[in-house]
Design a protein around this motif. Structure first.
Motif, PDB file in Angstrom:
ATOM      1  N   LYS A 259      -5.706  -2.229  -4.497  1.00  0.00           N
ATOM      2  CA  LYS A 259      -5.437  -2.613  -5.651  1.00  0.00           C
ATOM      3  C   LYS A 259      -3.813  -3.060  -5.618  1.00  0.00           C
ATOM      4  O   LYS A 259      -3.347  -4.089  -5.953  1.00  0.00           O
TER       5      LYS A 259
ATOM      6  N   ASN B 221      -5.495   9.279  -5.235  1.00  0.00           N
ATOM      7  CA  ASN B 221      -5.045   8.042  -5.451  1.00  0.00           C
ATOM      8  C   ASN B 221      -5.417   7.156  -6.333  1.00  0.00           C
ATOM      9  O   ASN B 221      -4.983   6.072  -6.476  1.00  0.00           O
ATOM     10  N   PHE B 222      -6.511   7.539  -6.993  1.00  0.00           N
ATOM     11  CA  PHE B 222      -7.355   6.674  -7.908  1.00  0.00           C
ATOM     12  C   PHE B 222      -6.443   5.955  -9.083  1.00  0.00           C
ATOM     13  O   PHE B 222      -6.295   4.933  -9.515  1.00  0.00           O
TER      14      PHE B 222
ATOM     15  N   ASN C 188       2.456   2.599  -3.299  1.00  0.00           N
ATOM     16  CA  ASN C 188       1.820   3.747  -3.804  1.00  0.00           C
ATOM     17  C   ASN C 188       1.835   5.080  -3.129  1.00  0.00           C
ATOM     18  O   ASN C 188       2.183   6.119  -3.971  1.00  0.00           O
ATOM     19  N   ASP C 189       1.400   5.185  -1.897  1.00  0.00           N
ATOM     20  CA  ASP C 189       1.601   6.198  -1.068  1.00  0.00           C
ATOM     21  C   ASP C 189       2.635   7.017  -0.981  1.00  0.00           C
ATOM     22  O   ASP C 189       2.631   8.351  -0.952  1.00  0.00           O
TER      23      ASP C 189
ATOM     24  N   GLU D 123       0.847  -1.269  -0.179  1.00  0.00           N
ATOM     25  CA  GLU D 123      -0.188  -0.033  -0.131  1.00  0.00           C
ATOM     26  C   GLU D 123       0.885   1.217  -0.003  1.00  0.00           C
ATOM     27  O   GLU D 123       0.660   2.127  -0.840  1.00  0.00           O
TER      28      GLU D 123
ATOM     29  N   ILE E 136     -11.459   1.519  -2.106  1.00  0.00           N
ATOM     30  CA  ILE E 136     -11.626   2.407  -3.716  1.00  0.00           C
ATOM     31  C   ILE E 136     -10.076   2.059  -4.285  1.00  0.00           C
ATOM     32  O   ILE E 136     -10.261   1.825  -5.554  1.00  0.00           O
ATOM     33  N   ASN E 137      -8.963   2.116  -3.441  1.00  0.00           N
ATOM     34  CA  ASN E 137      -7.569   2.243  -3.982  1.00  0.00           C
ATOM     35  C   ASN E 137      -6.744   1.341  -3.174  1.00  0.00           C
ATOM     36  O   ASN E 137      -5.986   0.621  -3.902  1.00  0.00           O
ATOM     37  N   SER E 138      -6.741   1.330  -1.875  1.00  0.00           N
ATOM     38  CA  SER E 138      -5.604   0.759  -1.042  1.00  0.00           C
ATOM     39  C   SER E 138      -5.438  -0.976  -1.294  1.00  0.00           C
ATOM     40  O   SER E 138      -4.438  -1.206  -1.206  1.00  0.00           O
TER      41      SER E 138
ATOM     42  N   ASP F 297      -8.914   9.790  -1.711  1.00  0.00           N
ATOM     43  CA  ASP F 297      -9.409   8.549  -2.598  1.00  0.00           C
ATOM     44  C   ASP F 297      -9.124   9.250  -3.907  1.00  0.00           C
ATOM     45  O   ASP F 297      -8.723   8.161  -5.012  1.00  0.00           O
TER      46      ASP F 297
ATOM     47  N   ALA G 273      -3.025   4.272  -7.861  1.00  0.00           N
ATOM     48  CA  ALA G 273      -3.039   2.923  -7.172  1.00  0.00           C
ATOM     49  C   ALA G 273      -2.860   1.938  -8.400  1.00  0.00           C
ATOM     50  O   ALA G 273      -2.673   0.965  -8.353  1.00  0.00           O
ATOM     51  N   ARG G 274      -3.420   2.366  -9.414  1.00  0.00           N
ATOM     52  CA  ARG G 274      -3.883   1.532 -10.568  1.00  0.00           C
ATOM     53  C   ARG G 274      -2.674   1.330 -11.356  1.00  0.00           C
ATOM     54  O   ARG G 274      -2.193   0.479 -12.049  1.00  0.00           O
TER      55      ARG G 274
END
Length: 294
Positions: A231, A197-198, A144-145, A141, A227-229, A194, A201-202
């Motif tokens: 993925k 990060n959309f 990404n972040d 996770e 929604i994102n985390s 959200d 994340a993808r």
């Protein structure tokens, strides 16, 4: 200012020096401002709390934006120095690796303590397999972040994009909880996080495709819990071949995660970071940033 040079110097700083001292870290400043406003606001109901939380988010975002513009008004070499410092503060490659690496231990109590430092869930009653899972999930996770997303927004909007993203992500980590205190106060920052990060994340999932192909895509289709985390977590589960689970929320299939799987996850982490760094550098050298000055 030359964005590729700023990026390379920030990356070098990260690898050699790690994180700046806490008292000098912009992320700590963002958290201090948000914490102060959070403590001062006495909860009054859904609408007032939502408006107060929105105001808090906008204040911190405005502060991050103001910080990011300072280098553009300074002479050389102060402009480069501060730009490198701020960009480095928006991402964390080395510290994330080091925090997760500490969870690789045969001592269940040492593992529990190390995992508790990188996840928000209660780890007191987790068995070894779920502690291993939590460590790997956190790595996936936060890839990404803490790496992909801030540099994605650096590509799009330069230093302002990277620092504003980091401010929003910090607010979500502090305020984005579904409980009585933050249900409405933290809602705006959580939804904004959200939104931001959309795409990243993808994009993070796509970076795993060379190592898992169809299995990564099959796991991605199972990621319907957040929604994102979830993925990036689904992609890490796919390439490792282990189950990753947050009890009561999601579970991706595979064998039981072991200590060695945390080591393998760290190896994949470095490879994916290398992929992303190369992509960012090429795009910077091609002049892909549309906004680098006020």
């Amino acid at each position: 200012m030359e964005p590729a040079a700023i990026f390379l110097l920030a990356l070098l700083w990260d690898f050699l020096l790690g994180e700046p001292p806490a008292r000098l870290h912009p992320v700590v400043w963002f958290g201090s401002i948000a914490g102060l406003l959070d403590r001062r606001w006495k909860r009054k109901g859904p609408v007032p709390d939502f408006l107060a939380g929105t105001f808090t988010t906008l204040i911190v975002v405005a502060f991050a934006l103001a910080l990011s513009l300072i280098p553009f008004y300074l002479p050389f070499p102060l402009n480069y120095t501060l730009a490198v410092y701020f960009l480095k503060s928006s991402f964390a490659v080395r510290s994330l690796y080091e925090h997760v690496a500490r969870t690789v231990t045969e001592s269940i109590e040492e593992k529990r303590k190390a995992v508790s430092m990188i996840v928000s869930r209660d780890v007191r009653n987790l068995d070894e397999a779920h502690l291993n899972s939590a460590a790997i999930e956190s790595l996936a996770e936060n890839l990404n972040d803490s790496v992909v997303a801030p540099l994605f927004y650096f590509l799009l909007f330069g230093l302002p994009g990277a620092l504003v993203y980091r401010a929003v992500n910090t607010l979500d980590a502090m305020l984005g909880y579904r409980n009585e205190r933050y249900e409405f106060f933290g809602k705006f920052s959580a939804r904004l996080d959200d939104l931001l990060n959309f795409v990243p994340a993808r994009l993070t999932v796509l970076l795993y495709l060379p190592f898992g192909g169809g299995k990564v895509l099959r796991h991605y289709r199972l990621a319907r819990f957040k929604i994102n985390s979830d993925k990036p977590i689904s992609a890490m589960s796919a390439v490792l071949g282990v189950w990753l689970e947050k009890p009561g929320l999601y579970r991706f299939p595979g064998r039981t995660p072991r200590n060695d799987d945390i080591k393998r996850a760290l190896e994949f982490y470095l490879i994916v970071v290398g992929e992303w760094v190369a992509i960012v550098l090429v795009l910077l050298m091609l002049g892909a940033i549309p906004c680098l000055s006020p």
